[in-house]
Design a protein around this motif. Structure first.
Motif, PDB file in Angstrom:
ATOM      1  N   GLY A  78       0.803  -1.220   0.000  1.00  0.00           N
ATOM      2  CA  GLY A  78       0.000   0.000   0.000  1.00  0.00           C
ATOM      3  C   GLY A  78       0.827   1.256   0.000  1.00  0.00           C
ATOM      4  O   GLY A  78       0.495   2.232  -0.682  1.00  0.00           O
ATOM      5  N   GLY A  79       1.922   1.255   0.744  1.00  0.00           N
ATOM      6  CA  GLY A  79       2.723   2.460   0.848  1.00  0.00           C
ATOM      7  C   GLY A  79       3.643   2.666  -0.334  1.00  0.00           C
ATOM      8  O   GLY A  79       3.577   3.687  -1.023  1.00  0.00           O
TER       9      GLY A  79
ATOM     10  N   ARG B 277       1.611   1.166  -4.190  1.00  0.00           N
ATOM     11  CA  ARG B 277       0.387   1.889  -4.531  1.00  0.00           C
ATOM     12  C   ARG B 277       0.573   3.402  -4.460  1.00  0.00           C
ATOM     13  O   ARG B 277       0.316   4.116  -5.440  1.00  0.00           O
ATOM     14  N   ARG B 278       1.011   3.909  -3.313  1.00  0.00           N
ATOM     15  CA  ARG B 278       1.038   5.367  -3.140  1.00  0.00           C
ATOM     16  C   ARG B 278       2.289   6.011  -3.731  1.00  0.00           C
ATOM     17  O   ARG B 278       2.200   6.922  -4.551  1.00  0.00           O
ATOM     18  N   ARG B 279       3.465   5.541  -3.336  1.00  0.00           N
ATOM     19  CA  ARG B 279       4.681   6.214  -3.787  1.00  0.00           C
ATOM     20  C   ARG B 279       4.967   5.960  -5.258  1.00  0.00           C
ATOM     21  O   ARG B 279       5.410   6.878  -5.975  1.00  0.00           O
TER      22      ARG B 279
ATOM     23  N   GLY C  53       2.608   4.795  -7.426  1.00  0.00           N
ATOM     24  CA  GLY C  53       1.405   5.137  -8.182  1.00  0.00           C
ATOM     25  C   GLY C  53       0.803   4.018  -8.991  1.00  0.00           C
ATOM     26  O   GLY C  53       0.109   4.272  -9.982  1.00  0.00           O
TER      27      GLY C  53
ATOM     28  N   GLY D 222      -3.134  -4.393   0.632  1.00  0.00           N
ATOM     29  CA  GLY D 222      -3.460  -3.734  -0.627  1.00  0.00           C
ATOM     30  C   GLY D 222      -3.432  -4.611  -1.841  1.00  0.00           C
ATOM     31  O   GLY D 222      -3.580  -4.116  -2.964  1.00  0.00           O
TER      32      GLY D 222
END
Length: 608
Positions: free
Chosen positions: A307-308, A311-313, A315, A360
């Motif tokens: 997730g970190g 997914r987020r960093r 994208g 995630g």
């Protein structure tokens, strides 16, 4: 079915293999945007139907392209049980057959899926099956498909255009038989020389691996993934090469990923390239990180990593799938394989499933237990909204691939496309191109390459009929002008039906084998080819034979074409070849080119 216009209630006959909607629910209307179709279908689905989409497991093939029944000994359920009973629609094909039978099997599987309440089509995936690999846990034998070098061999060519063309051939052959997801490429960096999964990588250098992964994804998917593409599931995020003592995380003793050199970010570079190329899916690695700041649990359960980071960093908005078998243990041919739930061994399968979803990931590989997810939602441990987020991603890809609109393939066309003469010739040319010449004899020696025509040849590890095209094959080294030996890179032989396929451990030839080869070389001019599925310790061999060649999944025909001079060696080493086992042990597993004084360096290769 192909060969006739397929129709069902709410449809009209269209081109062979298509279903054209006349009236019916919006998700059946090919003219509507994918997002609209996804939302319409999502809101029609029951909880068990949603849960079934989150599992991606193995399926067998029966005789003549029939659907295989249950095989308890192999741990395989029948397609009927998984599709109708468990509402699953993602399957990794085990085994092989002729192209037409593969296509017929695929069509029967799609017909089974069409008979369910919502008619959600099946997505078929495959491990690599275009080379000579003999590990059934990580790849399939090529069978009718065209045969190419292993990824290490393609890295030895250093030719991104060739890699893109190779992946495009895989796309065409896969799509012809209905395989729409490739469980590859392997974007891991081979920074630990002893690691048994090195063969499937693009080598040790992050820059070269990134360039070739980008080309491979482009060849599989095209500029934009669509009905003619094959989705790439790039693995094993965030990179599987930094293993402790070179062991593999399929096994508990190899579960740790270690980064004493602080090079975690280097291992992400090929994945960044894959994401830049638009890869549709990512597979998580088995390993658990040590001393990185990330939670020390397997990557499939690791919220900070999935997730970190991903997914987020980074994208990534596509499908994230775990590697196979992280929830439950399995028995296969009498051998028990524990769940690869590293760091979470004490949790129940249901608790592990919750951790996967919390991290995630969207799909769980190698498992067929959607009831666990149903129970998690019904007991309030996982929200419906979390489930829906993954279902949307999975459905979006099915629509993008055109599976709702063109669910069937043509067996006759599959027979024409798969393994056609053009593809086989291209694979053979790539095999020649990856042959890497490390040392060559003096020009006045019979073993100097290319070989002179008409020599008397003694061969070992080769088909004498192939060798006979370029000389007279003799029965004893003493009667030969030159000896040619093909050797497997050394490894420790381990017991078991599963573990034995992973070539791990020592990189040095056993004393008896080295003495045998050197005795032959002392008696007759000798050429040796070593099949490098990992780097090998070769200083004594390099000093003791006349010509030393290495290859990475090359047939006898292609090798003899190079040795006889019909093709020049073009390969360059995709990694360093270490001088000793001690140098390997002293190196840091996350750092590329970290063994002292290698015998041959990355990029070395002679030609003529």
């Amino acid at each position: 079915m192909p060969g006739r216009a397929y129709s069902k209630r709410g449809t009209a006959a269209g081109p062979a293999g298509t279903v054209t909607v006349v009236d019916g629910p919006p998700y059946r209307n090919a003219r509507l945007p994918v997002a609209v179709r996804v939302e319409d279908l999502l809101h029609r689905m029951t909880l068990p139907e949603k849960a079934g989409l989150l599992f991606h497991t193995m399926v067998g093939i029966g005789p003549a392209g029939s659907l295989a029944p249950d095989d308890p000994d192999a741990g395989l359920l029948s397609a009927a049980e998984m599709v109708r009973g468990r509402r699953m629609s993602h399957f990794n094909l085990l085994g092989t057959a002729g192209p037409a039978d593969l296509a017929r099997w695929h069509n029967r599987l799609q017909e089974l899926a069409a008979s369910t309440r919502l008619g959600i089509p099946v997505t078929v995936s495959s491990d690599p099956r275009h080379a000579y690999s003999a590990n059934p846990n990580t790849a399939a034998l090529a069978g009718a498909f065209s045969v190419w070098p292993e990824p290490l061999g393609m890295a030895a060519t250093r030719d991104a255009a060739l890699v893109r063309g190779w992946a495009d051939v895989i796309r065409q052959e896969y799509a012809a038989v209905g395989i729409r997801v490739a469980l590859h490429p392997q974007a891991d960096l081979a920074t630990e020389p002893r690691w048994p999964r090195t063969l499937g990588t693009f080598g040790e250098d992050a820059g070269l691996a990134a360039e070739l992964v980008r080309a491979y994804v482009g060849g599989l998917q095209g500029p934009v993934l669509g009905p003619d593409g094959v989705a790439a599931m790039v693995k094993h995020f965030p990179g599987g090469g930094a293993t402790h003592d070179g062991e593999d995380p399929h096994f508990r003793y190899g579960r740790e990923q270690v980064y004493p050199g602080g090079r975690f970010a280097d291992h992400l570079r090929p994945f960044v390239a894959a994401l830049d190329a638009g890869c549709s899916q990512v597979m998580l690695g088995y390993g658990m990180p040590r001393d990185t700041g990330y939670e020390e649990v397997g990557f499939s359960f690791n919220r900070d990593v999935v997730g970190g980071l991903l997914r987020r960093r980074m994208g990534f908005g596509g499908i994230v799938c775990t590697d196979w078998g992280v929830l439950t243990g399995a028995a296969f041919r009498g051998q028990v394989r524990p769940a690869r739930a590293w760091g979470l061994e004490r949790l129940s399968p249901a608790q592990r499933a919750r951790r996967v979803l919390d991290a995630g990931a969207d799909q769980i590989g190698g498992e067929a237990v959607p009831g666990l997810v149903v129970d998690l939602v019904r007991t309030g441990q996982v929200g419906v909204g979390r489930l829906d987020a993954s279902v949307r991603r999975v459905l979006r890809e099915k629509f993008t691939l055109g599976l709702f609109d063109r669910p069937y393939v043509d067996p006759d066309r599959a027979a024409r496309v798969v393994g056609c003469a053009r593809f086989r010739a291209a694979g053979l040319a790539a095999q020649r191109a990856c042959v890497t010449l490390l040392s060559n004899a003096a020009p006045d020696r019979p073993a100097h390459l290319p070989l002179r025509p008409g020599l008397r040849i003694w061969c070992d590890g080769m088909d004498p009929a192939v060798v006979a095209r370029d000389g007279r094959v003799v029965a004893r080294p003493a009667d030969a002008d030159v000896a040619i030996l093909r050797l497997q890179a050394p490894y420790d032989h381990r017991p078991g039906q599963f573990e034995a396929f992973f070539h791990a451990g020592s990189l040095e030839f056993a004393a008896g084998e080295m003495a045998r080869v050197l005795a032959i070389a002392a008696a007759v001019p000798t050429v040796v080819d070593v099949y490098l599925d990992r780097p090998a310790v070769l200083p004594r061999l390099a000093a003791g034979v006349d010509a030393l060649v290495v290859s990475f999944g090359v047939g006898d025909e292609a090798l003899m074409d190079v040795l006889a001079g019909r093709a020049a060696p073009r390969g360059r080493l995709p990694f360093d070849l270490p001088r000793s086992s001690a140098a390997v042990r002293a190196g840091r597993p996350d750092v590329a080119f970290d063994t002292a004084d290698p015998v041959f360096r990355f990029g070395h290769g002679l030609t003529y």
